[in-house]
Enzyme design. Structure first.
Site, PDB file in Angstrom:
ATOM      1  N   ASP A  69       0.842  -1.195   0.000  1.00 13.57           N
ATOM      2  CA  ASP A  69       0.000   0.000   0.000  1.00 13.57           C
ATOM      3  C   ASP A  69       0.879   1.248   0.000  1.00 13.57           C
ATOM      4  OD1 ASP A  69      -1.914   1.920   0.403  1.00 13.57           O
ATOM      5  OD2 ASP A  69      -2.363   1.344   2.477  1.00 13.57           O
TER       6      ASP A  69
ATOM      7  N   ASP B 124      -1.620   5.864  -5.169  1.00 13.43           N
ATOM      8  CA  ASP B 124      -1.940   4.936  -4.078  1.00 13.43           C
ATOM      9  C   ASP B 124      -2.284   3.547  -4.605  1.00 13.43           C
ATOM     10  OD1 ASP B 124      -2.643   3.706  -1.742  1.00 13.43           O
ATOM     11  OD2 ASP B 124      -4.511   4.808  -1.465  1.00 13.43           O
TER      12      ASP B 124
END
Ligand SMILES: *[C@@H]1O[C@H](CO)[C@@H](O)[C@H](O)[C@H]1NC(C)=O
Ligand SMILES: *[C@@H]1O[C@H](CO)[C@@H](O)[C@H](O)[C@H]1NC(C)=O
Ligand SMILES: *[C@@H]1O[C@H](CO)[C@@H](O)[C@H](O)[C@H]1NC(C)=O
Ligand SMILES: *[C@@H]1O[C@H](CO)[C@@H](O)[C@H](O)[C@H]1NC(C)=O
Ligand SMILES: *[C@@H]1O[C@H](CO)[C@@H](O)[C@H](O)[C@H]1NC(C)=O
Ligand SMILES: *[C@@H]1O[C@H](CO)[C@@H](O)[C@H](O)[C@H]1NC(C)=O
Ligand SMILES: *[C@@H]1O[C@H](CO)[C@@H](O)[C@H](O)[C@H]1NC(C)=O
Ligand SMILES: *[C@@H]1O[C@H](CO)[C@@H](O)[C@H](O)[C@H]1NC(C)=O
Ligand SMILES: *[C@@H]1O[C@H](CO)[C@@H](O)[C@H](O)[C@H]1NC(C)=O
Length: 422
Positions: A120, A306
C-alpha cells in the site's frame, strides 16, 4: 482548492492527432533516456495475484477509499447504516473480483512464514494477523506466528494503533524480525502484530495484513520505529520500487531496479517531482482530456499515487466532464456513485504532466464493476469517482494499471511510462 482551481482552468483545443506535439504536451520536452532506464542490481520481483475472494460491492469499495483518505462520505453512508451495509465491504459478493485488491506473498521470520500482504503506497504500517489477534476472525488467512520464529524478538514497551475514518481500528505490539520480499532479506524489520482488529476489517478472508510503502510517513508505532521502506533502503542497489499492475491479471512489484523490458516501445520513464513536504507519493498533474474530445483542460491538481486504493478519485468537475461522454451515465443520488448501462462505451481518459508526457487510461480500464443486475443490460459503476471536494486526487489502481510506475525515494519523484497493455 479543488473548486477554486476552476477559474484558472485553461482549455486548449487541438486535434487529437496533434496532442502528442501540442505546445502544452510537447513531444520533445521529456527526460532523456538516461541511467534510470534499466541499470544493474538485484531484481526483486513479487508476483501479485488478484484476490478472488475479496468481493465487496462496488459502492463499498468507493466509501472505503473516501474513508481512508479522510474524504467526506456523503449522505447516509457516513453513518452507522453505511458501516453495516456498505462502508466496510460487508455486503455480499454479487459481483466479480474486478481488480479490487492485489495481494503479494511476503515471508516473515525464521523459518519464513508466507503471508498475503497488500502493498500500500498510501500508508506506512507493516501490520499482520497472528494467533494473538482478537476481534476479527482469523478465518482461513495465512498469519504470522512470532512464537514459531527463532528470530522474533518482542520490542519492549512499543505499541501501534491504527484508526480508520469509519471508526474501525487495529492495534497491538511490535516484533523485531526478518522480512523477506522475494529474495531480499530485511533483518530487523518492525512487524506490527495485531492483537485486536475490528470485525469489519476481518471481512476480507484472504488478506494477512498490509505492507505500507508511503514515501516519508511515520508508521503508527509508538515510540517511533523505522518503516519498511527505511529498513529496505540500505539493501537496494537503487532506492526505488516499481509497480506494474495489470488489468484483470496478476501484476508485479520490483524493488531496487527498473526493469526496462516493461516500458513500451521507444518510451522511457517521465519523472515528476514530489511536492516539497510530501509524506505520501504526492505530486501535481496538470491536464486531462476525455477521449474523442479535442480539448485539453490545463490547470494543476494535487494527486497521490496509491496502490492501496482501487479507484481513481478526481475533482467533481472532472467527473462530470468525463461522464458527459458516457452514454446513459447518471450520478446515482442514493449511492453517490457515477453509474451507466453496462453496455455503454467508455472513452479513454488522459492525464497530463508538466514534463510533457501524458498517460492514457483505455476506456475499458475506466469501467469498474456491476452494481445492479435488476435492470435489463445491468448497471455498472465507473472506476472514476468524485473526491467529494477534497483538495487532492487519488490516482489508485485504475490509473496505475495503465502505466509502468517508478516510486523513486532518493530522487523524491515518481516516474511513469507507457507499457504494453492487455
Ligand atoms: C533473486 O536474486 C537473483 C540474483 O540477484 C535474481 O537473478 C533473481 O531474479 C531474484 N529472484 C527473484 C524471485 O526476485
Ligand atoms: C482455505 O485455504 C486452503 C488453502 O489455500 C483452501 O484449500 C481451502 O479451500 C480454504 N478454505 C476455505 C473455507 O476457504
Ligand atoms: C518498559 O516499561 C516499564 C514500565 O513503565 C519499565 O519498568 C521498563 O523498564 C520498560 N522497559 C524498557 C526496556 O524500556
Ligand atoms: C532488531 O534486532 C536486531 C538484532 O537484535 C538489532 O540489532 C536491532 O537494533 C533491532 N531493531 C530495532 C529497531 O529495535
Ligand atoms: C521526512 O519527514 C521528516 C519528518 O516529517 C522530515 O524531517 C524529513 O526532512 C523528510 N525527509 C524527506 C527526504 O523528505
Ligand atoms: C504543484 O502545484 C502547486 C499549485 O499550482 C504549486 O504551487 C506547486 O509549486 C506545484 N509543485 C510542484 C512540485 O510542481
Ligand atoms: C441508484 O441505485 C439504486 C440501487 O442500486 C437503484 O435502485 C436506483 O434505481 C438507482 N438510481 C438511478 C437514478 O439509477
Ligand atoms: C464493465 O465491467 C462489467 C463487469 O466486469 C462488465 O459486465 C461490463 O460489460 C463492463 N462494461 C464496460 C462498458 O466495459
Ligand atoms: C444496451 O442494452 C439495452 C438493454 O438491453 C439496450 O436497449 C440498448 O440498445 C443497448 N445499447 C447498446 C449501445 O448496445
Amino acid at each position: 482548492m479543488a473548486a477554486s482551481i476552476w477559474p484558472s482552468l485553461i482549455v486548449i483545443f487541438c486535434f487529437s492527432t496533434l496532442i502528442q506535439s501540442s505546445p502544452f504536451f510537447p513531444a520533445t520536452n521529456r527526460d532523456a533516456p538516461g541511467p534510470d532506464r534499466g541499470g544493474g542490481g538485484d531484481s526483486v520481483r513479487v508476483s501479485l495475484t488478484r484476490n478472488p475472494n475479496y468481493a465487496p460491492n462496488g459502492p463499498a469499495v468507493y466509501y472505503r477509499a473516501l474513508k481512508k483518505w479522510g474524504m467526506t462520505v456523503p449522505g447516509q453512508f457516513a453513518g452507522h447504516a453505511a458501516q453495516k451495509d456498505y462502508g466496510d465491504g460487508e455486503v455480499s459478493a454479487k459481483n466479480q473480483p474486478d481488480d479490487k485488491e492485489y495481494l503479494s506473498s511476503v515471508g516473515i521470520g525464521t523459518p519464513l512464514q508466507w503471508v498475503n500482504m497488500d502493498f500500500d503506497s498510501g500508508s506506512s504500517d507493516f501490520w499482520v494477523w497472528s494467533p494473538n489477534t482478537a476481534g476479527g476472525a482469523v478465518g482461513n488467512r495465512s498469519i504470522y506466528n512470532p512464537g514459531a520464529s527463532s528470530t522474533a524478538q518482542l520490542v519492549p514497551n512499543t505499541t501501534w494503533h491504527i484508526m480508520y475514518g469509519d471508526g474501525s481500528e487495529a492495534y497491538g505490539n511490535v516484533y523485531n524480525d526478518t522480512v523477506s520480499i522475494a529474495n531480499i532479506s530485511i533483518p530487523g524489520s518492525m512487524i506490527e502484530n495485531a492483537q485486536f482488529v475490528s470485525m469489519s476489517l476481518a471481512q476480507d478472508q484472504v488478506l494477512s495484513g498490509v505492507a505500507g510503502l508511503a514515501y516519508n510517513l511515520s508508521s503508527e508505532v509508538y515510540p517511533s520505529k523505522p518503516t519498511l521502506l527505511q529498513s529496505l533502503a540500505p539493501l537496494l542497489s537503487k532506492n526505488l520500487f516499481t509497480v506494474d499492475l495489470k488489468w484483470h491479471d496478476a501484476g508485479e512489484y520490483n524493488f531496487g531496479r527498473i526493469d526496462d523490458t516493461r516500458i513500451a516501445g521507444n518510451d522511457y520513464i517521465h519523472y515528476t517531482p514530489l511536492l516539497d513536504d510530501a509524506s505520501f507519493w504526492q505530486f501535481n498533474f496538470t491536464g486531462f482530456n476525455v477521449g474523442g474530445d479535442n480539448k485539453w483542460y490545463i490547470s494543476s491538481w494535487e494527486a497521490i499515487a496509491d496502490t492501496g486504493t482501487t479507484l481513481l478519485l478526481l475533482d467533481d468537475g472532472i467527473c462530470k466532464m468525463y461522464y458527459a461522454a458516457v452514454p446513459g451515465s447518471v450520478y446515482n443520488e442514493s449511492l453517490f456513485t457515477w453509474t451507466y448501462p453496462c453496455n455503454s462505451t467508455l472513452p479513454d481518459f488522459k492525464v497530463g504532466f508538466d514534463n510533457g508526457w501524458h498517460a492514457t487510461i483505455p476506456g475499458k480500464y475506466m469501467n469498474f464493476t456491476v452494481v445492479d443486475m435488476s435492470m435489463p443490460g445491468w448497471t455498472c459503476m465507473g472506476g472514476l469517482q468524485s473526491d467529494q471536494g477534497q483538495p487532492f486526487s487519488i490516482l489508485g489502481d485504475i490509473f496505475l494499471k495503465a502505466v509502468f510506475a517508478v516510486f523513486d525515494i532518493d530522487n523524491k519523484r515518481v516516474g511513469f511510462s507507457s507499457k504494453n497493455l492487455n
